[in-house]
Design a protein around this motif. Sequence first.
Motif, PDB file in Angstrom:
ATOM      1  N   UNK A 227       0.885  10.898   6.819  1.00 18.52           N
ATOM      2  CA  UNK A 227       0.713  11.300   5.428  1.00 18.52           C
ATOM      3  C   UNK A 227       1.478  10.429   4.452  1.00 18.52           C
ATOM      4  N   UNK A 228       2.413   9.645   4.946  1.00 17.97           N
ATOM      5  CA  UNK A 228       3.204   8.803   4.054  1.00 17.97           C
ATOM      6  C   UNK A 228       2.465   7.534   3.622  1.00 17.97           C
ATOM      7  N   UNK A 229       1.186   7.420   3.948  1.00 22.76           N
ATOM      8  CA  UNK A 229       0.475   6.215   3.518  1.00 22.76           C
ATOM      9  C   UNK A 229       0.228   6.202   2.011  1.00 22.76           C
ATOM     10  N   UNK A 230       0.720   7.220   1.296  1.00 17.75           N
ATOM     11  CA  UNK A 230       0.707   7.142  -0.162  1.00 17.75           C
ATOM     12  C   UNK A 230       1.463   5.902  -0.636  1.00 17.75           C
ATOM     13  N   UNK A 231       2.391   5.405   0.187  1.00 20.91           N
ATOM     14  CA  UNK A 231       3.138   4.190  -0.171  1.00 20.91           C
ATOM     15  C   UNK A 231       2.231   2.971  -0.282  1.00 20.91           C
ATOM     16  N   UNK A 232       1.045   3.060   0.315  1.00 20.79           N
ATOM     17  CA  UNK A 232       0.057   1.987   0.222  1.00 20.79           C
ATOM     18  C   UNK A 232      -1.047   2.303  -0.764  1.00 20.79           C
ATOM     19  N   UNK A 233      -1.565   3.534  -0.725  1.00 21.17           N
ATOM     20  CA  UNK A 233      -2.888   3.753  -1.312  1.00 21.17           C
ATOM     21  C   UNK A 233      -2.942   4.278  -2.742  1.00 21.17           C
ATOM     22  N   UNK A 234      -1.883   4.906  -3.259  1.00 13.47           N
ATOM     23  CA  UNK A 234      -2.080   5.586  -4.549  1.00 13.47           C
ATOM     24  C   UNK A 234      -1.482   4.877  -5.759  1.00 13.47           C
ATOM     25  N   UNK A 514     -11.049   7.077   6.297  1.00  9.90           N
ATOM     26  CA  UNK A 514     -11.533   5.723   6.001  1.00  9.90           C
ATOM     27  C   UNK A 514     -10.441   4.878   5.356  1.00  9.90           C
ATOM     28  N   UNK A 515      -9.683   5.468   4.451  1.00 12.78           N
ATOM     29  CA  UNK A 515      -8.596   4.710   3.820  1.00 12.78           C
ATOM     30  C   UNK A 515      -7.541   4.298   4.838  1.00 12.78           C
ATOM     31  N   UNK A 516      -7.189   5.216   5.721  1.00 15.37           N
ATOM     32  CA  UNK A 516      -6.238   4.890   6.790  1.00 15.37           C
ATOM     33  C   UNK A 516      -6.740   3.718   7.633  1.00 15.37           C
ATOM     34  N   UNK A 517      -8.036   3.720   7.913  1.00 15.84           N
ATOM     35  CA  UNK A 517      -8.601   2.690   8.791  1.00 15.84           C
ATOM     36  C   UNK A 517      -8.791   1.357   8.078  1.00 15.84           C
ATOM     37  N   UNK A 518      -9.307   1.403   6.850  1.00 11.66           N
ATOM     38  CA  UNK A 518      -9.763   0.177   6.210  1.00 11.66           C
ATOM     39  C   UNK A 518      -8.738  -0.505   5.310  1.00 11.66           C
TER      40      UNK A 518
END
Length: 566
Positions: A227-234, A514-518
């Motif tokens: 869930x911490x991939x907010x550091x990349x995506x938002x 999809x965001x996690x993967x791509x």
Amino acid sequence: MRRKHIKTLMLTALMTASLITGCGGGDGGSGGDGKKTSSGGDDGKSIKEFTAFFATPGSEINDDNEIQQIIAEKTGVKVKETWLTGQTAEEAIGTIIAGGEYPDFIEGGSGSPQLVDAGALVALDDYIDKYPNIKEFFTEQEWDSLRQEDGHIYWIPQFSNIYGEEKACEHNDEAFWIQTRVLKWADYPEIKTMDQYFDLIEKYYEANPKMEDGTENIPYTILCEDWRYFCLENAPQFLDGYPNDGSVIVDPETLKVIDYNTTPTAVRYFKKLNEEYHKGIVDRESFTQTYDEYIAKLSSGRVLGMIDQWWDFAYTAGDAIKSAGLDKQGCSYVPLPITIEEGITNQWHNSGGVVNASSGLAVTTSCDDVEAALQFVDDLLSQEIHDLRFWGVEGTDYNKNEKGEFSRTDEMRTRCADTAYKASHMCTYSYFPQWGGTSRDNINAMSPSGQASEFYDGLKDDVKECFDAYGAKTYVEMLGTSEAPGAWYPMWSYSNNITTNTDGGMAWTKMGEIKHEYLPKVVMAKDFEKGWDEYMEAYKKCKPEDFLAEMQTELDRRMEEAAKYQ
């Protein structure tokens, strides 16, 4: 004094226990009949022992913790806290539900809807009015916003409530962070855009590839785990000057939701990361590292910059940097007011508090004395106990002058930052409800992190020097403060608990996958345009329009509800 309750982001219901910087605390109150009993309190009555589980990582304190015992003697209650380890919140809550036995208190995080569906939580509706400190914690409108589909209130969101005047010194939220040594090396330049930020890091790294001991610097790293991939995506929502609604952008003029994943700024941001990756600026291990590995890198002082929430790294890596003396090399982090172009007003920091309706502290049906449990929560919100939780013991953890102002000596600050001292002495009950803002004495902040003079005096020298260069005294002043967003805010409090039972929820789940993967592929792609097109093709198949429609419906509902209270 009547409190002023306004809204700001603090992510997420998953705020970590290390969020608190104070040094312990408690105040007076009464108990009831507890689930377990132990030694007597100061009134000769036995101390009731309750259990609590929080579906987020945290640090347990020693069984003989000093301030916890003081609180127990004053309130007649002691709580044994346990935290999430090695599972997601949903997995942990699922395991507990399958077992059929619950702790007395629980914070389910993203697993909270499972607890409601399982009938595991006590409805609080008939109890709230009996406890004045709990009742005061929210307005009638805010309490109503916590009602679930069956009309009942099952939890109390614990964080970001403001009592009296807001006192914000730390920026507890997301930002582009950079080490003070990088800014000092460049003579403290004005850095306002994404391009300026990366340009500075590139130049510093070229001139300073290694630390003083010969260790290789890491220019920029990205946390992507779970869930911490907010550091990349938002980041695109912030770069365009919007606050952290987390899952969508809300246009305040039209009150329409916008998908930040597909904006021109999103394309520019990910293209920039792609360029920096191929220049060797973005850490090659970004997309495979675990949270623990990420924190270890930050703790070593090697990482020059990153995007993250303050609470996600400051009380682990930040304390480690200070303990190792790396602040003397300028390894402390400060936030910068980054947007995609100059002239955009950033909203990395908004004034006010947030009602995170998606989760909170709940009492379970396994608790055999609900009234005693809620009385303890009420006691924790009284001023004496609150001071004990976050300031500590007067004369040991802080001093009070003739004007009633609290302060700490350097020795006290050092002690309160020490891991062993915190485990043996401090008891913030950090996942129980708590106030920010001004104490009921109208003099002090509710915690040391909000006490402006104490906060500045306690800063590391490299941060003080940096703040002085920019004419700031706090992390918040480094960014500037925007007004609290509208009545809809934050939209993540809805999307956090959205389920696959609806078309929008199904789309949201697929979008995340999809965001996690791509997105890592997009950043690493040799041909960015091709990589982005492949990502968008997969993304559109998720039917994001279904998610956006559900979010628009929720936005409209929130605005209609708010209008009823105007």
